[in-house]
Design a protein around this motif. Structure first.
Motif, short mmCIF file in Angstrom:
data_model
loop_
_atom_site.label_atom_id
_atom_site.label_comp_id
_atom_site.label_asym_id
_atom_site.label_seq_id
_atom_site.Cartn_x
_atom_site.Cartn_y
_atom_site.Cartn_z
N GLY A 4 18.04 -2.60 -90.22
CA GLY A 4 18.76 -3.54 -91.07
C GLY A 4 18.71 -3.09 -92.52
N HIS A 5 18.46 -4.04 -93.42
CA HIS A 5 18.57 -3.69 -94.84
C HIS A 5 17.55 -4.29 -95.79
N ASP A 6 17.27 -5.59 -95.65
CA ASP A 6 16.42 -6.26 -96.64
C ASP A 6 14.95 -5.93 -96.36
N LEU B 222 15.28 2.42 -88.80
CA LEU B 222 16.65 2.84 -88.47
C LEU B 222 17.55 2.45 -89.65
N CYS B 223 18.58 3.24 -89.87
CA CYS B 223 19.59 2.93 -90.90
C CYS B 223 18.92 2.70 -92.26
N CYS B 224 19.43 1.74 -93.04
CA CYS B 224 18.92 1.61 -94.41
C CYS B 224 17.49 1.12 -94.47
N THR B 225 17.07 0.32 -93.48
CA THR B 225 15.66 -0.08 -93.47
C THR B 225 14.76 1.14 -93.39
N ASN C 3 20.15 7.27 -87.94
CA ASN C 3 21.19 6.50 -88.64
C ASN C 3 22.03 5.67 -87.68
N PHE C 4 23.14 5.18 -88.20
CA PHE C 4 23.97 4.16 -87.58
C PHE C 4 24.29 4.43 -86.10
N LEU C 5 24.83 5.61 -85.81
CA LEU C 5 25.22 5.88 -84.42
C LEU C 5 24.05 6.34 -83.57
N GLN D 245 23.02 -6.71 -91.31
CA GLN D 245 23.98 -5.61 -91.52
C GLN D 245 23.77 -4.37 -90.64
N CYS D 246 24.91 -3.90 -90.11
CA CYS D 246 25.00 -2.62 -89.38
C CYS D 246 24.24 -2.62 -88.06
N ILE D 247 23.99 -3.81 -87.51
CA ILE D 247 23.30 -3.93 -86.24
C ILE D 247 24.35 -4.10 -85.14
N VAL E 239 27.03 9.84 -99.57
CA VAL E 239 26.72 8.45 -99.21
C VAL E 239 27.49 8.04 -97.95
N GLY E 240 27.11 6.90 -97.42
CA GLY E 240 27.90 6.29 -96.36
C GLY E 240 27.37 6.48 -94.96
N CYS E 241 28.23 6.13 -94.02
CA CYS E 241 27.85 5.79 -92.66
C CYS E 241 28.08 6.95 -91.69
N ASN E 242 28.13 6.59 -90.40
CA ASN E 242 28.72 7.43 -89.35
C ASN E 242 29.97 6.71 -88.89
N THR F 81 22.04 8.84 -100.03
CA THR F 81 21.53 7.51 -99.65
C THR F 81 22.08 7.14 -98.27
N GLY F 82 21.62 6.01 -97.76
CA GLY F 82 22.18 5.41 -96.56
C GLY F 82 22.11 6.33 -95.36
N CYS F 83 23.15 6.27 -94.53
CA CYS F 83 23.14 7.07 -93.31
C CYS F 83 23.43 8.54 -93.60
N ALA F 84 23.99 8.85 -94.76
CA ALA F 84 24.16 10.25 -95.15
C ALA F 84 22.78 10.89 -95.35
N SER G 268 18.50 3.50 -99.90
CA SER G 268 19.45 2.81 -99.02
C SER G 268 20.79 2.68 -99.74
N CYS G 269 21.74 1.99 -99.12
CA CYS G 269 23.07 1.90 -99.75
C CYS G 269 23.06 1.04 -101.01
N VAL G 270 22.24 -0.02 -101.08
CA VAL G 270 22.19 -0.75 -102.36
C VAL G 270 21.64 0.15 -103.46
N GLU H 128 32.82 -2.20 -94.73
CA GLU H 128 33.40 -2.82 -95.92
C GLU H 128 32.53 -2.54 -97.15
N LYS H 129 31.22 -2.44 -96.91
CA LYS H 129 30.31 -2.13 -98.02
C LYS H 129 30.69 -0.80 -98.65
N ALA H 130 31.11 0.14 -97.81
CA ALA H 130 31.48 1.46 -98.33
C ALA H 130 32.71 1.35 -99.22
O1 BF8 Z 1 24.23 0.03 -95.94
S1 BF8 Z 1 25.42 3.80 -94.58
S2 BF8 Z 1 26.15 2.40 -91.52
S3 BF8 Z 1 23.17 1.38 -92.62
S4 BF8 Z 1 26.84 0.61 -94.35
FE1 BF8 Z 1 25.35 0.74 -92.58
FE2 BF8 Z 1 26.87 2.57 -93.51
FE3 BF8 Z 1 24.51 3.14 -92.63
FE4 BF8 Z 1 23.07 0.78 -94.73
NI1 BF8 Z 1 25.33 1.64 -95.71
#
Ligand code: BF8
Ligand code: SF4
Length: 631
Positions: free
Chosen positions: A259-261, A294-297, A312-314, A333-335, A450-453, A480-483, A522-524, A559-561
């Motif tokens: 998660g994130h927080d 996992l992910c941003c946590t 990461n995400f995937l 988020q992202c679960i 930055v960003g996701c998968n 940051t993040g999943c990158a 993380s992404c924040v 959408e966060k991206a």
């Molecule tokens: O906030 S990089 S898949 S985990 S949205 Fe989500 Fe994207 Fe990963 Fe973190 Ni950011």
């Protein structure tokens, strides 16, 4: 020491995933690879941004034969509204996470669950905001700062006070372009109002509000999230950890935080480290408790505690398919909702903790400031009790993992420069040596990855190939993040990966004792990147738009991206996207997000779904910035 470094390839990661898919088949559960097949091809109207279902006269779809919706909305209007709604969704999400962090500071106390860990950062913020600090209890200061922080979300007048930190030039641009962000809640509500049936039809106004809404996130909600987390849990400093699925342990109680927080994961880590809990795990035959993220946590707890990162995400479904996860704990988020039915196929216990993310097939234990430690204790205990219930026939842990050096907050980066280079210059707390490396050409520039998968492109491939090409060309990376997680899986956070760098970057890595990809969180924490470029621009004496620095989100999906991309661009940093921003059905929108924003704020999007081409574009972009500076 660098001899013998071998990066894990995407092919190797895919082989691990294929082996885990066999388990999915065996237990009878679908995973994302199956669902991608079932969803392909995607609806072309949605993909191009020209499907509108904002009112019940629709859905309306734009075709050559029906160029307007029932109300008369054109492709430009519909794509523009959809785009702004994505930005608003992202800004709301990051910012509400940030708000929760401020609440934790508001609730903090000497004898409660949440404490002030970085008092210096709190006192600096108090000073910045004019809060008296002398002869005051640190928690009185914390509560006053938190109250101001909370009011930023809904204040009725004025602009985000976090924007005071930007360069004078940026603030001027934001005022002139009428995109200086007001309260976060106001910008999100304004976006929803503007996009309601019968409101804004002008695509340009919709893109401007996307920038303003994004800025309320990056220079508002996200910045609050990062700052408060640092005050509460400590400002990250460089430390060593490991990443990829190989961090799961066969003979330990494995608990995944996702998660994130950090409010949840921090508490789980704290409880799990206690002797009482480690003994409890041993009483069930385990060697101890192994917390992974996992992910941003993962990014949050790796940065602050060196907790290892499972991916990461995937990779979230893969982690459970190993069959050795006693518990997965999530916040927001992202679960994947599929974590519910997937965990039912194993002995794995799935805990949700936030009213913001309620998911079927989970045990819901709402975590509050008051009960946080009790909830964490229940989860860790139940995970230990779950250890003997594993099914040996379902176990497979891929062995791949890499060392990873993490924790490069702005303070972390400066600490490396201070200890290694700045001390020779008799000047501390400055980015000047870094700037000298760039002006002399030892480094060509920097890229924020930055960003996701996103399965629309080969997962992790774009991240990893682009990063390898960049470091080979003496471009230093902040991630940051999943990158950042992709980098960790490929070993690019390992200092030994400097062997993959060009000569200049390799020298810098050796001198400063850093990896070529600096993990910023993380992404924040992309808000950290905004402060980093602001600090560099100030120390250099040029505008942010002039820096040979760009952003890149090659596999974004959320959408966060979109919100991030908007504030990165508004901050003056060109942003290279590897996934189409879902507005291609409108020529005007495509022009606005590339050329339009460049005219207003000096930066825009560059879109290329081919990673080889994208990295070429990035290198050309960096060289063009250098040429314009005459370096
Ligand atoms: O906030 S990089 S898949 S985990 S949205 Fe989500 Fe994207 Fe990963 Fe973190 Ni950011
Ligand atoms: Fe159709 Fe207009 Fe309603 Fe959108 S707002 S669904 S285009 S009628």
């Amino acid at each position: 020491m660098s001899e013998g470094f071998q990066s894990t390839t995407v092919q190797q990661m895919e082989a691990d995933a294929a082996r885990l898919k066999e388990t999915a088949v065996k237990v009878g559960i679908d995973i994302w690879q199956d669902r991608v097949k079932a969803q392909t091809p995607h609806c072309g109207f949605g993909d191009k941004g020209i499907c509108c279902k904002i009112c019940a006269m629709g859905p309306c779809r734009i075709t050559p034969k029906s160029p307007k919706g029932i109300c008369g909305a054109t492709a430009d209007t519909i794509a523009g509204r959809n785009y702004l709604r994505m930005a608003a969704g992202g800004a709301a999400t990051h910012s509400d996470h940030g708000r929760e962090c401020v609440w934790k500071l508001y609730d903090s106390s000497a004898d409660g669950n949440y404490h002030v860990t970085d008092a210096t950062k709190l006192l600096n913020l108090a000073k910045e905001w004019g809060v008296p600090t002398e002869d005051r209890d640190i928690y009185d200061v914390a509560h006053e700062v938190a109250e101001i922080g909370l009011n930023e979300y809904g204040k009725i007048k004025g602009y985000q006070r976090w924007t005071d930190r930007a360069t004078e030039e940026r603030k001027k641009v934001w005022m002139e372009q009428d995109i200086m962000p007001r309260a976060v809640d106001r910008e999100v509500v304004t976006a929803m109002h503007m996009t309601h049936m019968g409101c804004t039809a002008d695509a340009e106004a919709l893109v401007r509000q996307s920038l303003r809404c994004g800025l309320s996130d990056g220079w508002g909600g996200s910045m609050a999230g990062t700052e408060m987390s640092d005050i509460l849990y400590g400002t990250p400093m460089p430390k060593e950890t490991e990443g990829n699925l190989g961090v799961l342990e066969k003979d330990m109680v494995n608990i995944i935080c996702h998660g994130h927080d950090p409010a949840v994961s921090e508490m789980i880590v704290l409880v799990a480290e206690s002797k009482e809990m480690q003994d409890y795990a041993r009483s069930f035959g385990a060697r101890g408790i192994n917390i992974v993220g996992l992910c941003c946590t993962a990014n949050e707890i790796a940065m602050r505690h060196g907790v290892r990162m499972a991916g990461n995400f995937l990779q979230q479904e893969n982690a459970l398919l190993t069959g050795v996860v006693e518990a997965i704990v999530v916040d927001v988020q992202c679960i994947f909702p599929n974590i519910g039915p997937l965990s039912e196929c194993f002995h794995t216990k799935f805990y949700t903790t936030s009213p913001i993310a309620r998911i079927p097939f989970s045990t819901y234990l709402q975590l509050t400031s008051e009960n946080a430690k009790d909830v964490a204790t229940t989860i860790v205990k139940e995970a230990c009790e779950n250890f003997p219930k594993r099914d040996e026939n379902k176990i497979f842990i891929p062995e791949h993992k890499h060392k990873a050096s993490v924790g490069y907050s702005c303070e972390g980066i400066k600490s490396r420069l201070d200890t290694v280079t700045n001390s020779h210059l008799d000047e501390l707390d400055t980015y000047k040596p870094l700037i000298q490396c760039v002006t002399s050409g030892v480094l060509r520039g920097a890229v924020a990855m930055v960003g996701c998968n996103n399965p629309k492109v080969r997962p992790d491939y774009s991240h990893i190939e682009i990063m390898k090409r960049l470091i080979e060309n003496d471009v230093v990376i902040v991630a940051t993040g999943c990158a950042a997680q992709a980098a960790s899986k490929a070993g690019l956070l390992d200092k030994a990966s400097k062997v993959l760098c060009g000569e200049g970057l390799r020298r810098v890595c050796t001198l400063a004792d850093i990896p070529p990809v600096l993990h910023m969180g993380s992404c924040v924490d992309i808000s950290r990147m905004m402060l980093l470029v602001t600090g560099i621009a100030k120390d250099w004496g040029i505008d942010v738009t002039q820096l040979p620095v760009v952003g890149c989100a090659p596999e974004w999906m959320s959408e966060k991206a979109v919100s991030i991309a908007n504030y990165v661009v508004a901050t003056g940093i060109d942003t290279y996207l590897g996934i189409d921003p879902m507005v291609s059905g409108s020529a005007q929108m495509m022009d606005l997000i590339t050329n339009g924003t460049t005219k207003w704020v000096g930066a825009g999007y560059h879109i290329n779904t081919d990673p080889e081409q994208l990295v070429k574009d990035i290198l050309d972009g960096i060289e063009a910035k250098r040429a314009a500076l005459g370096i």
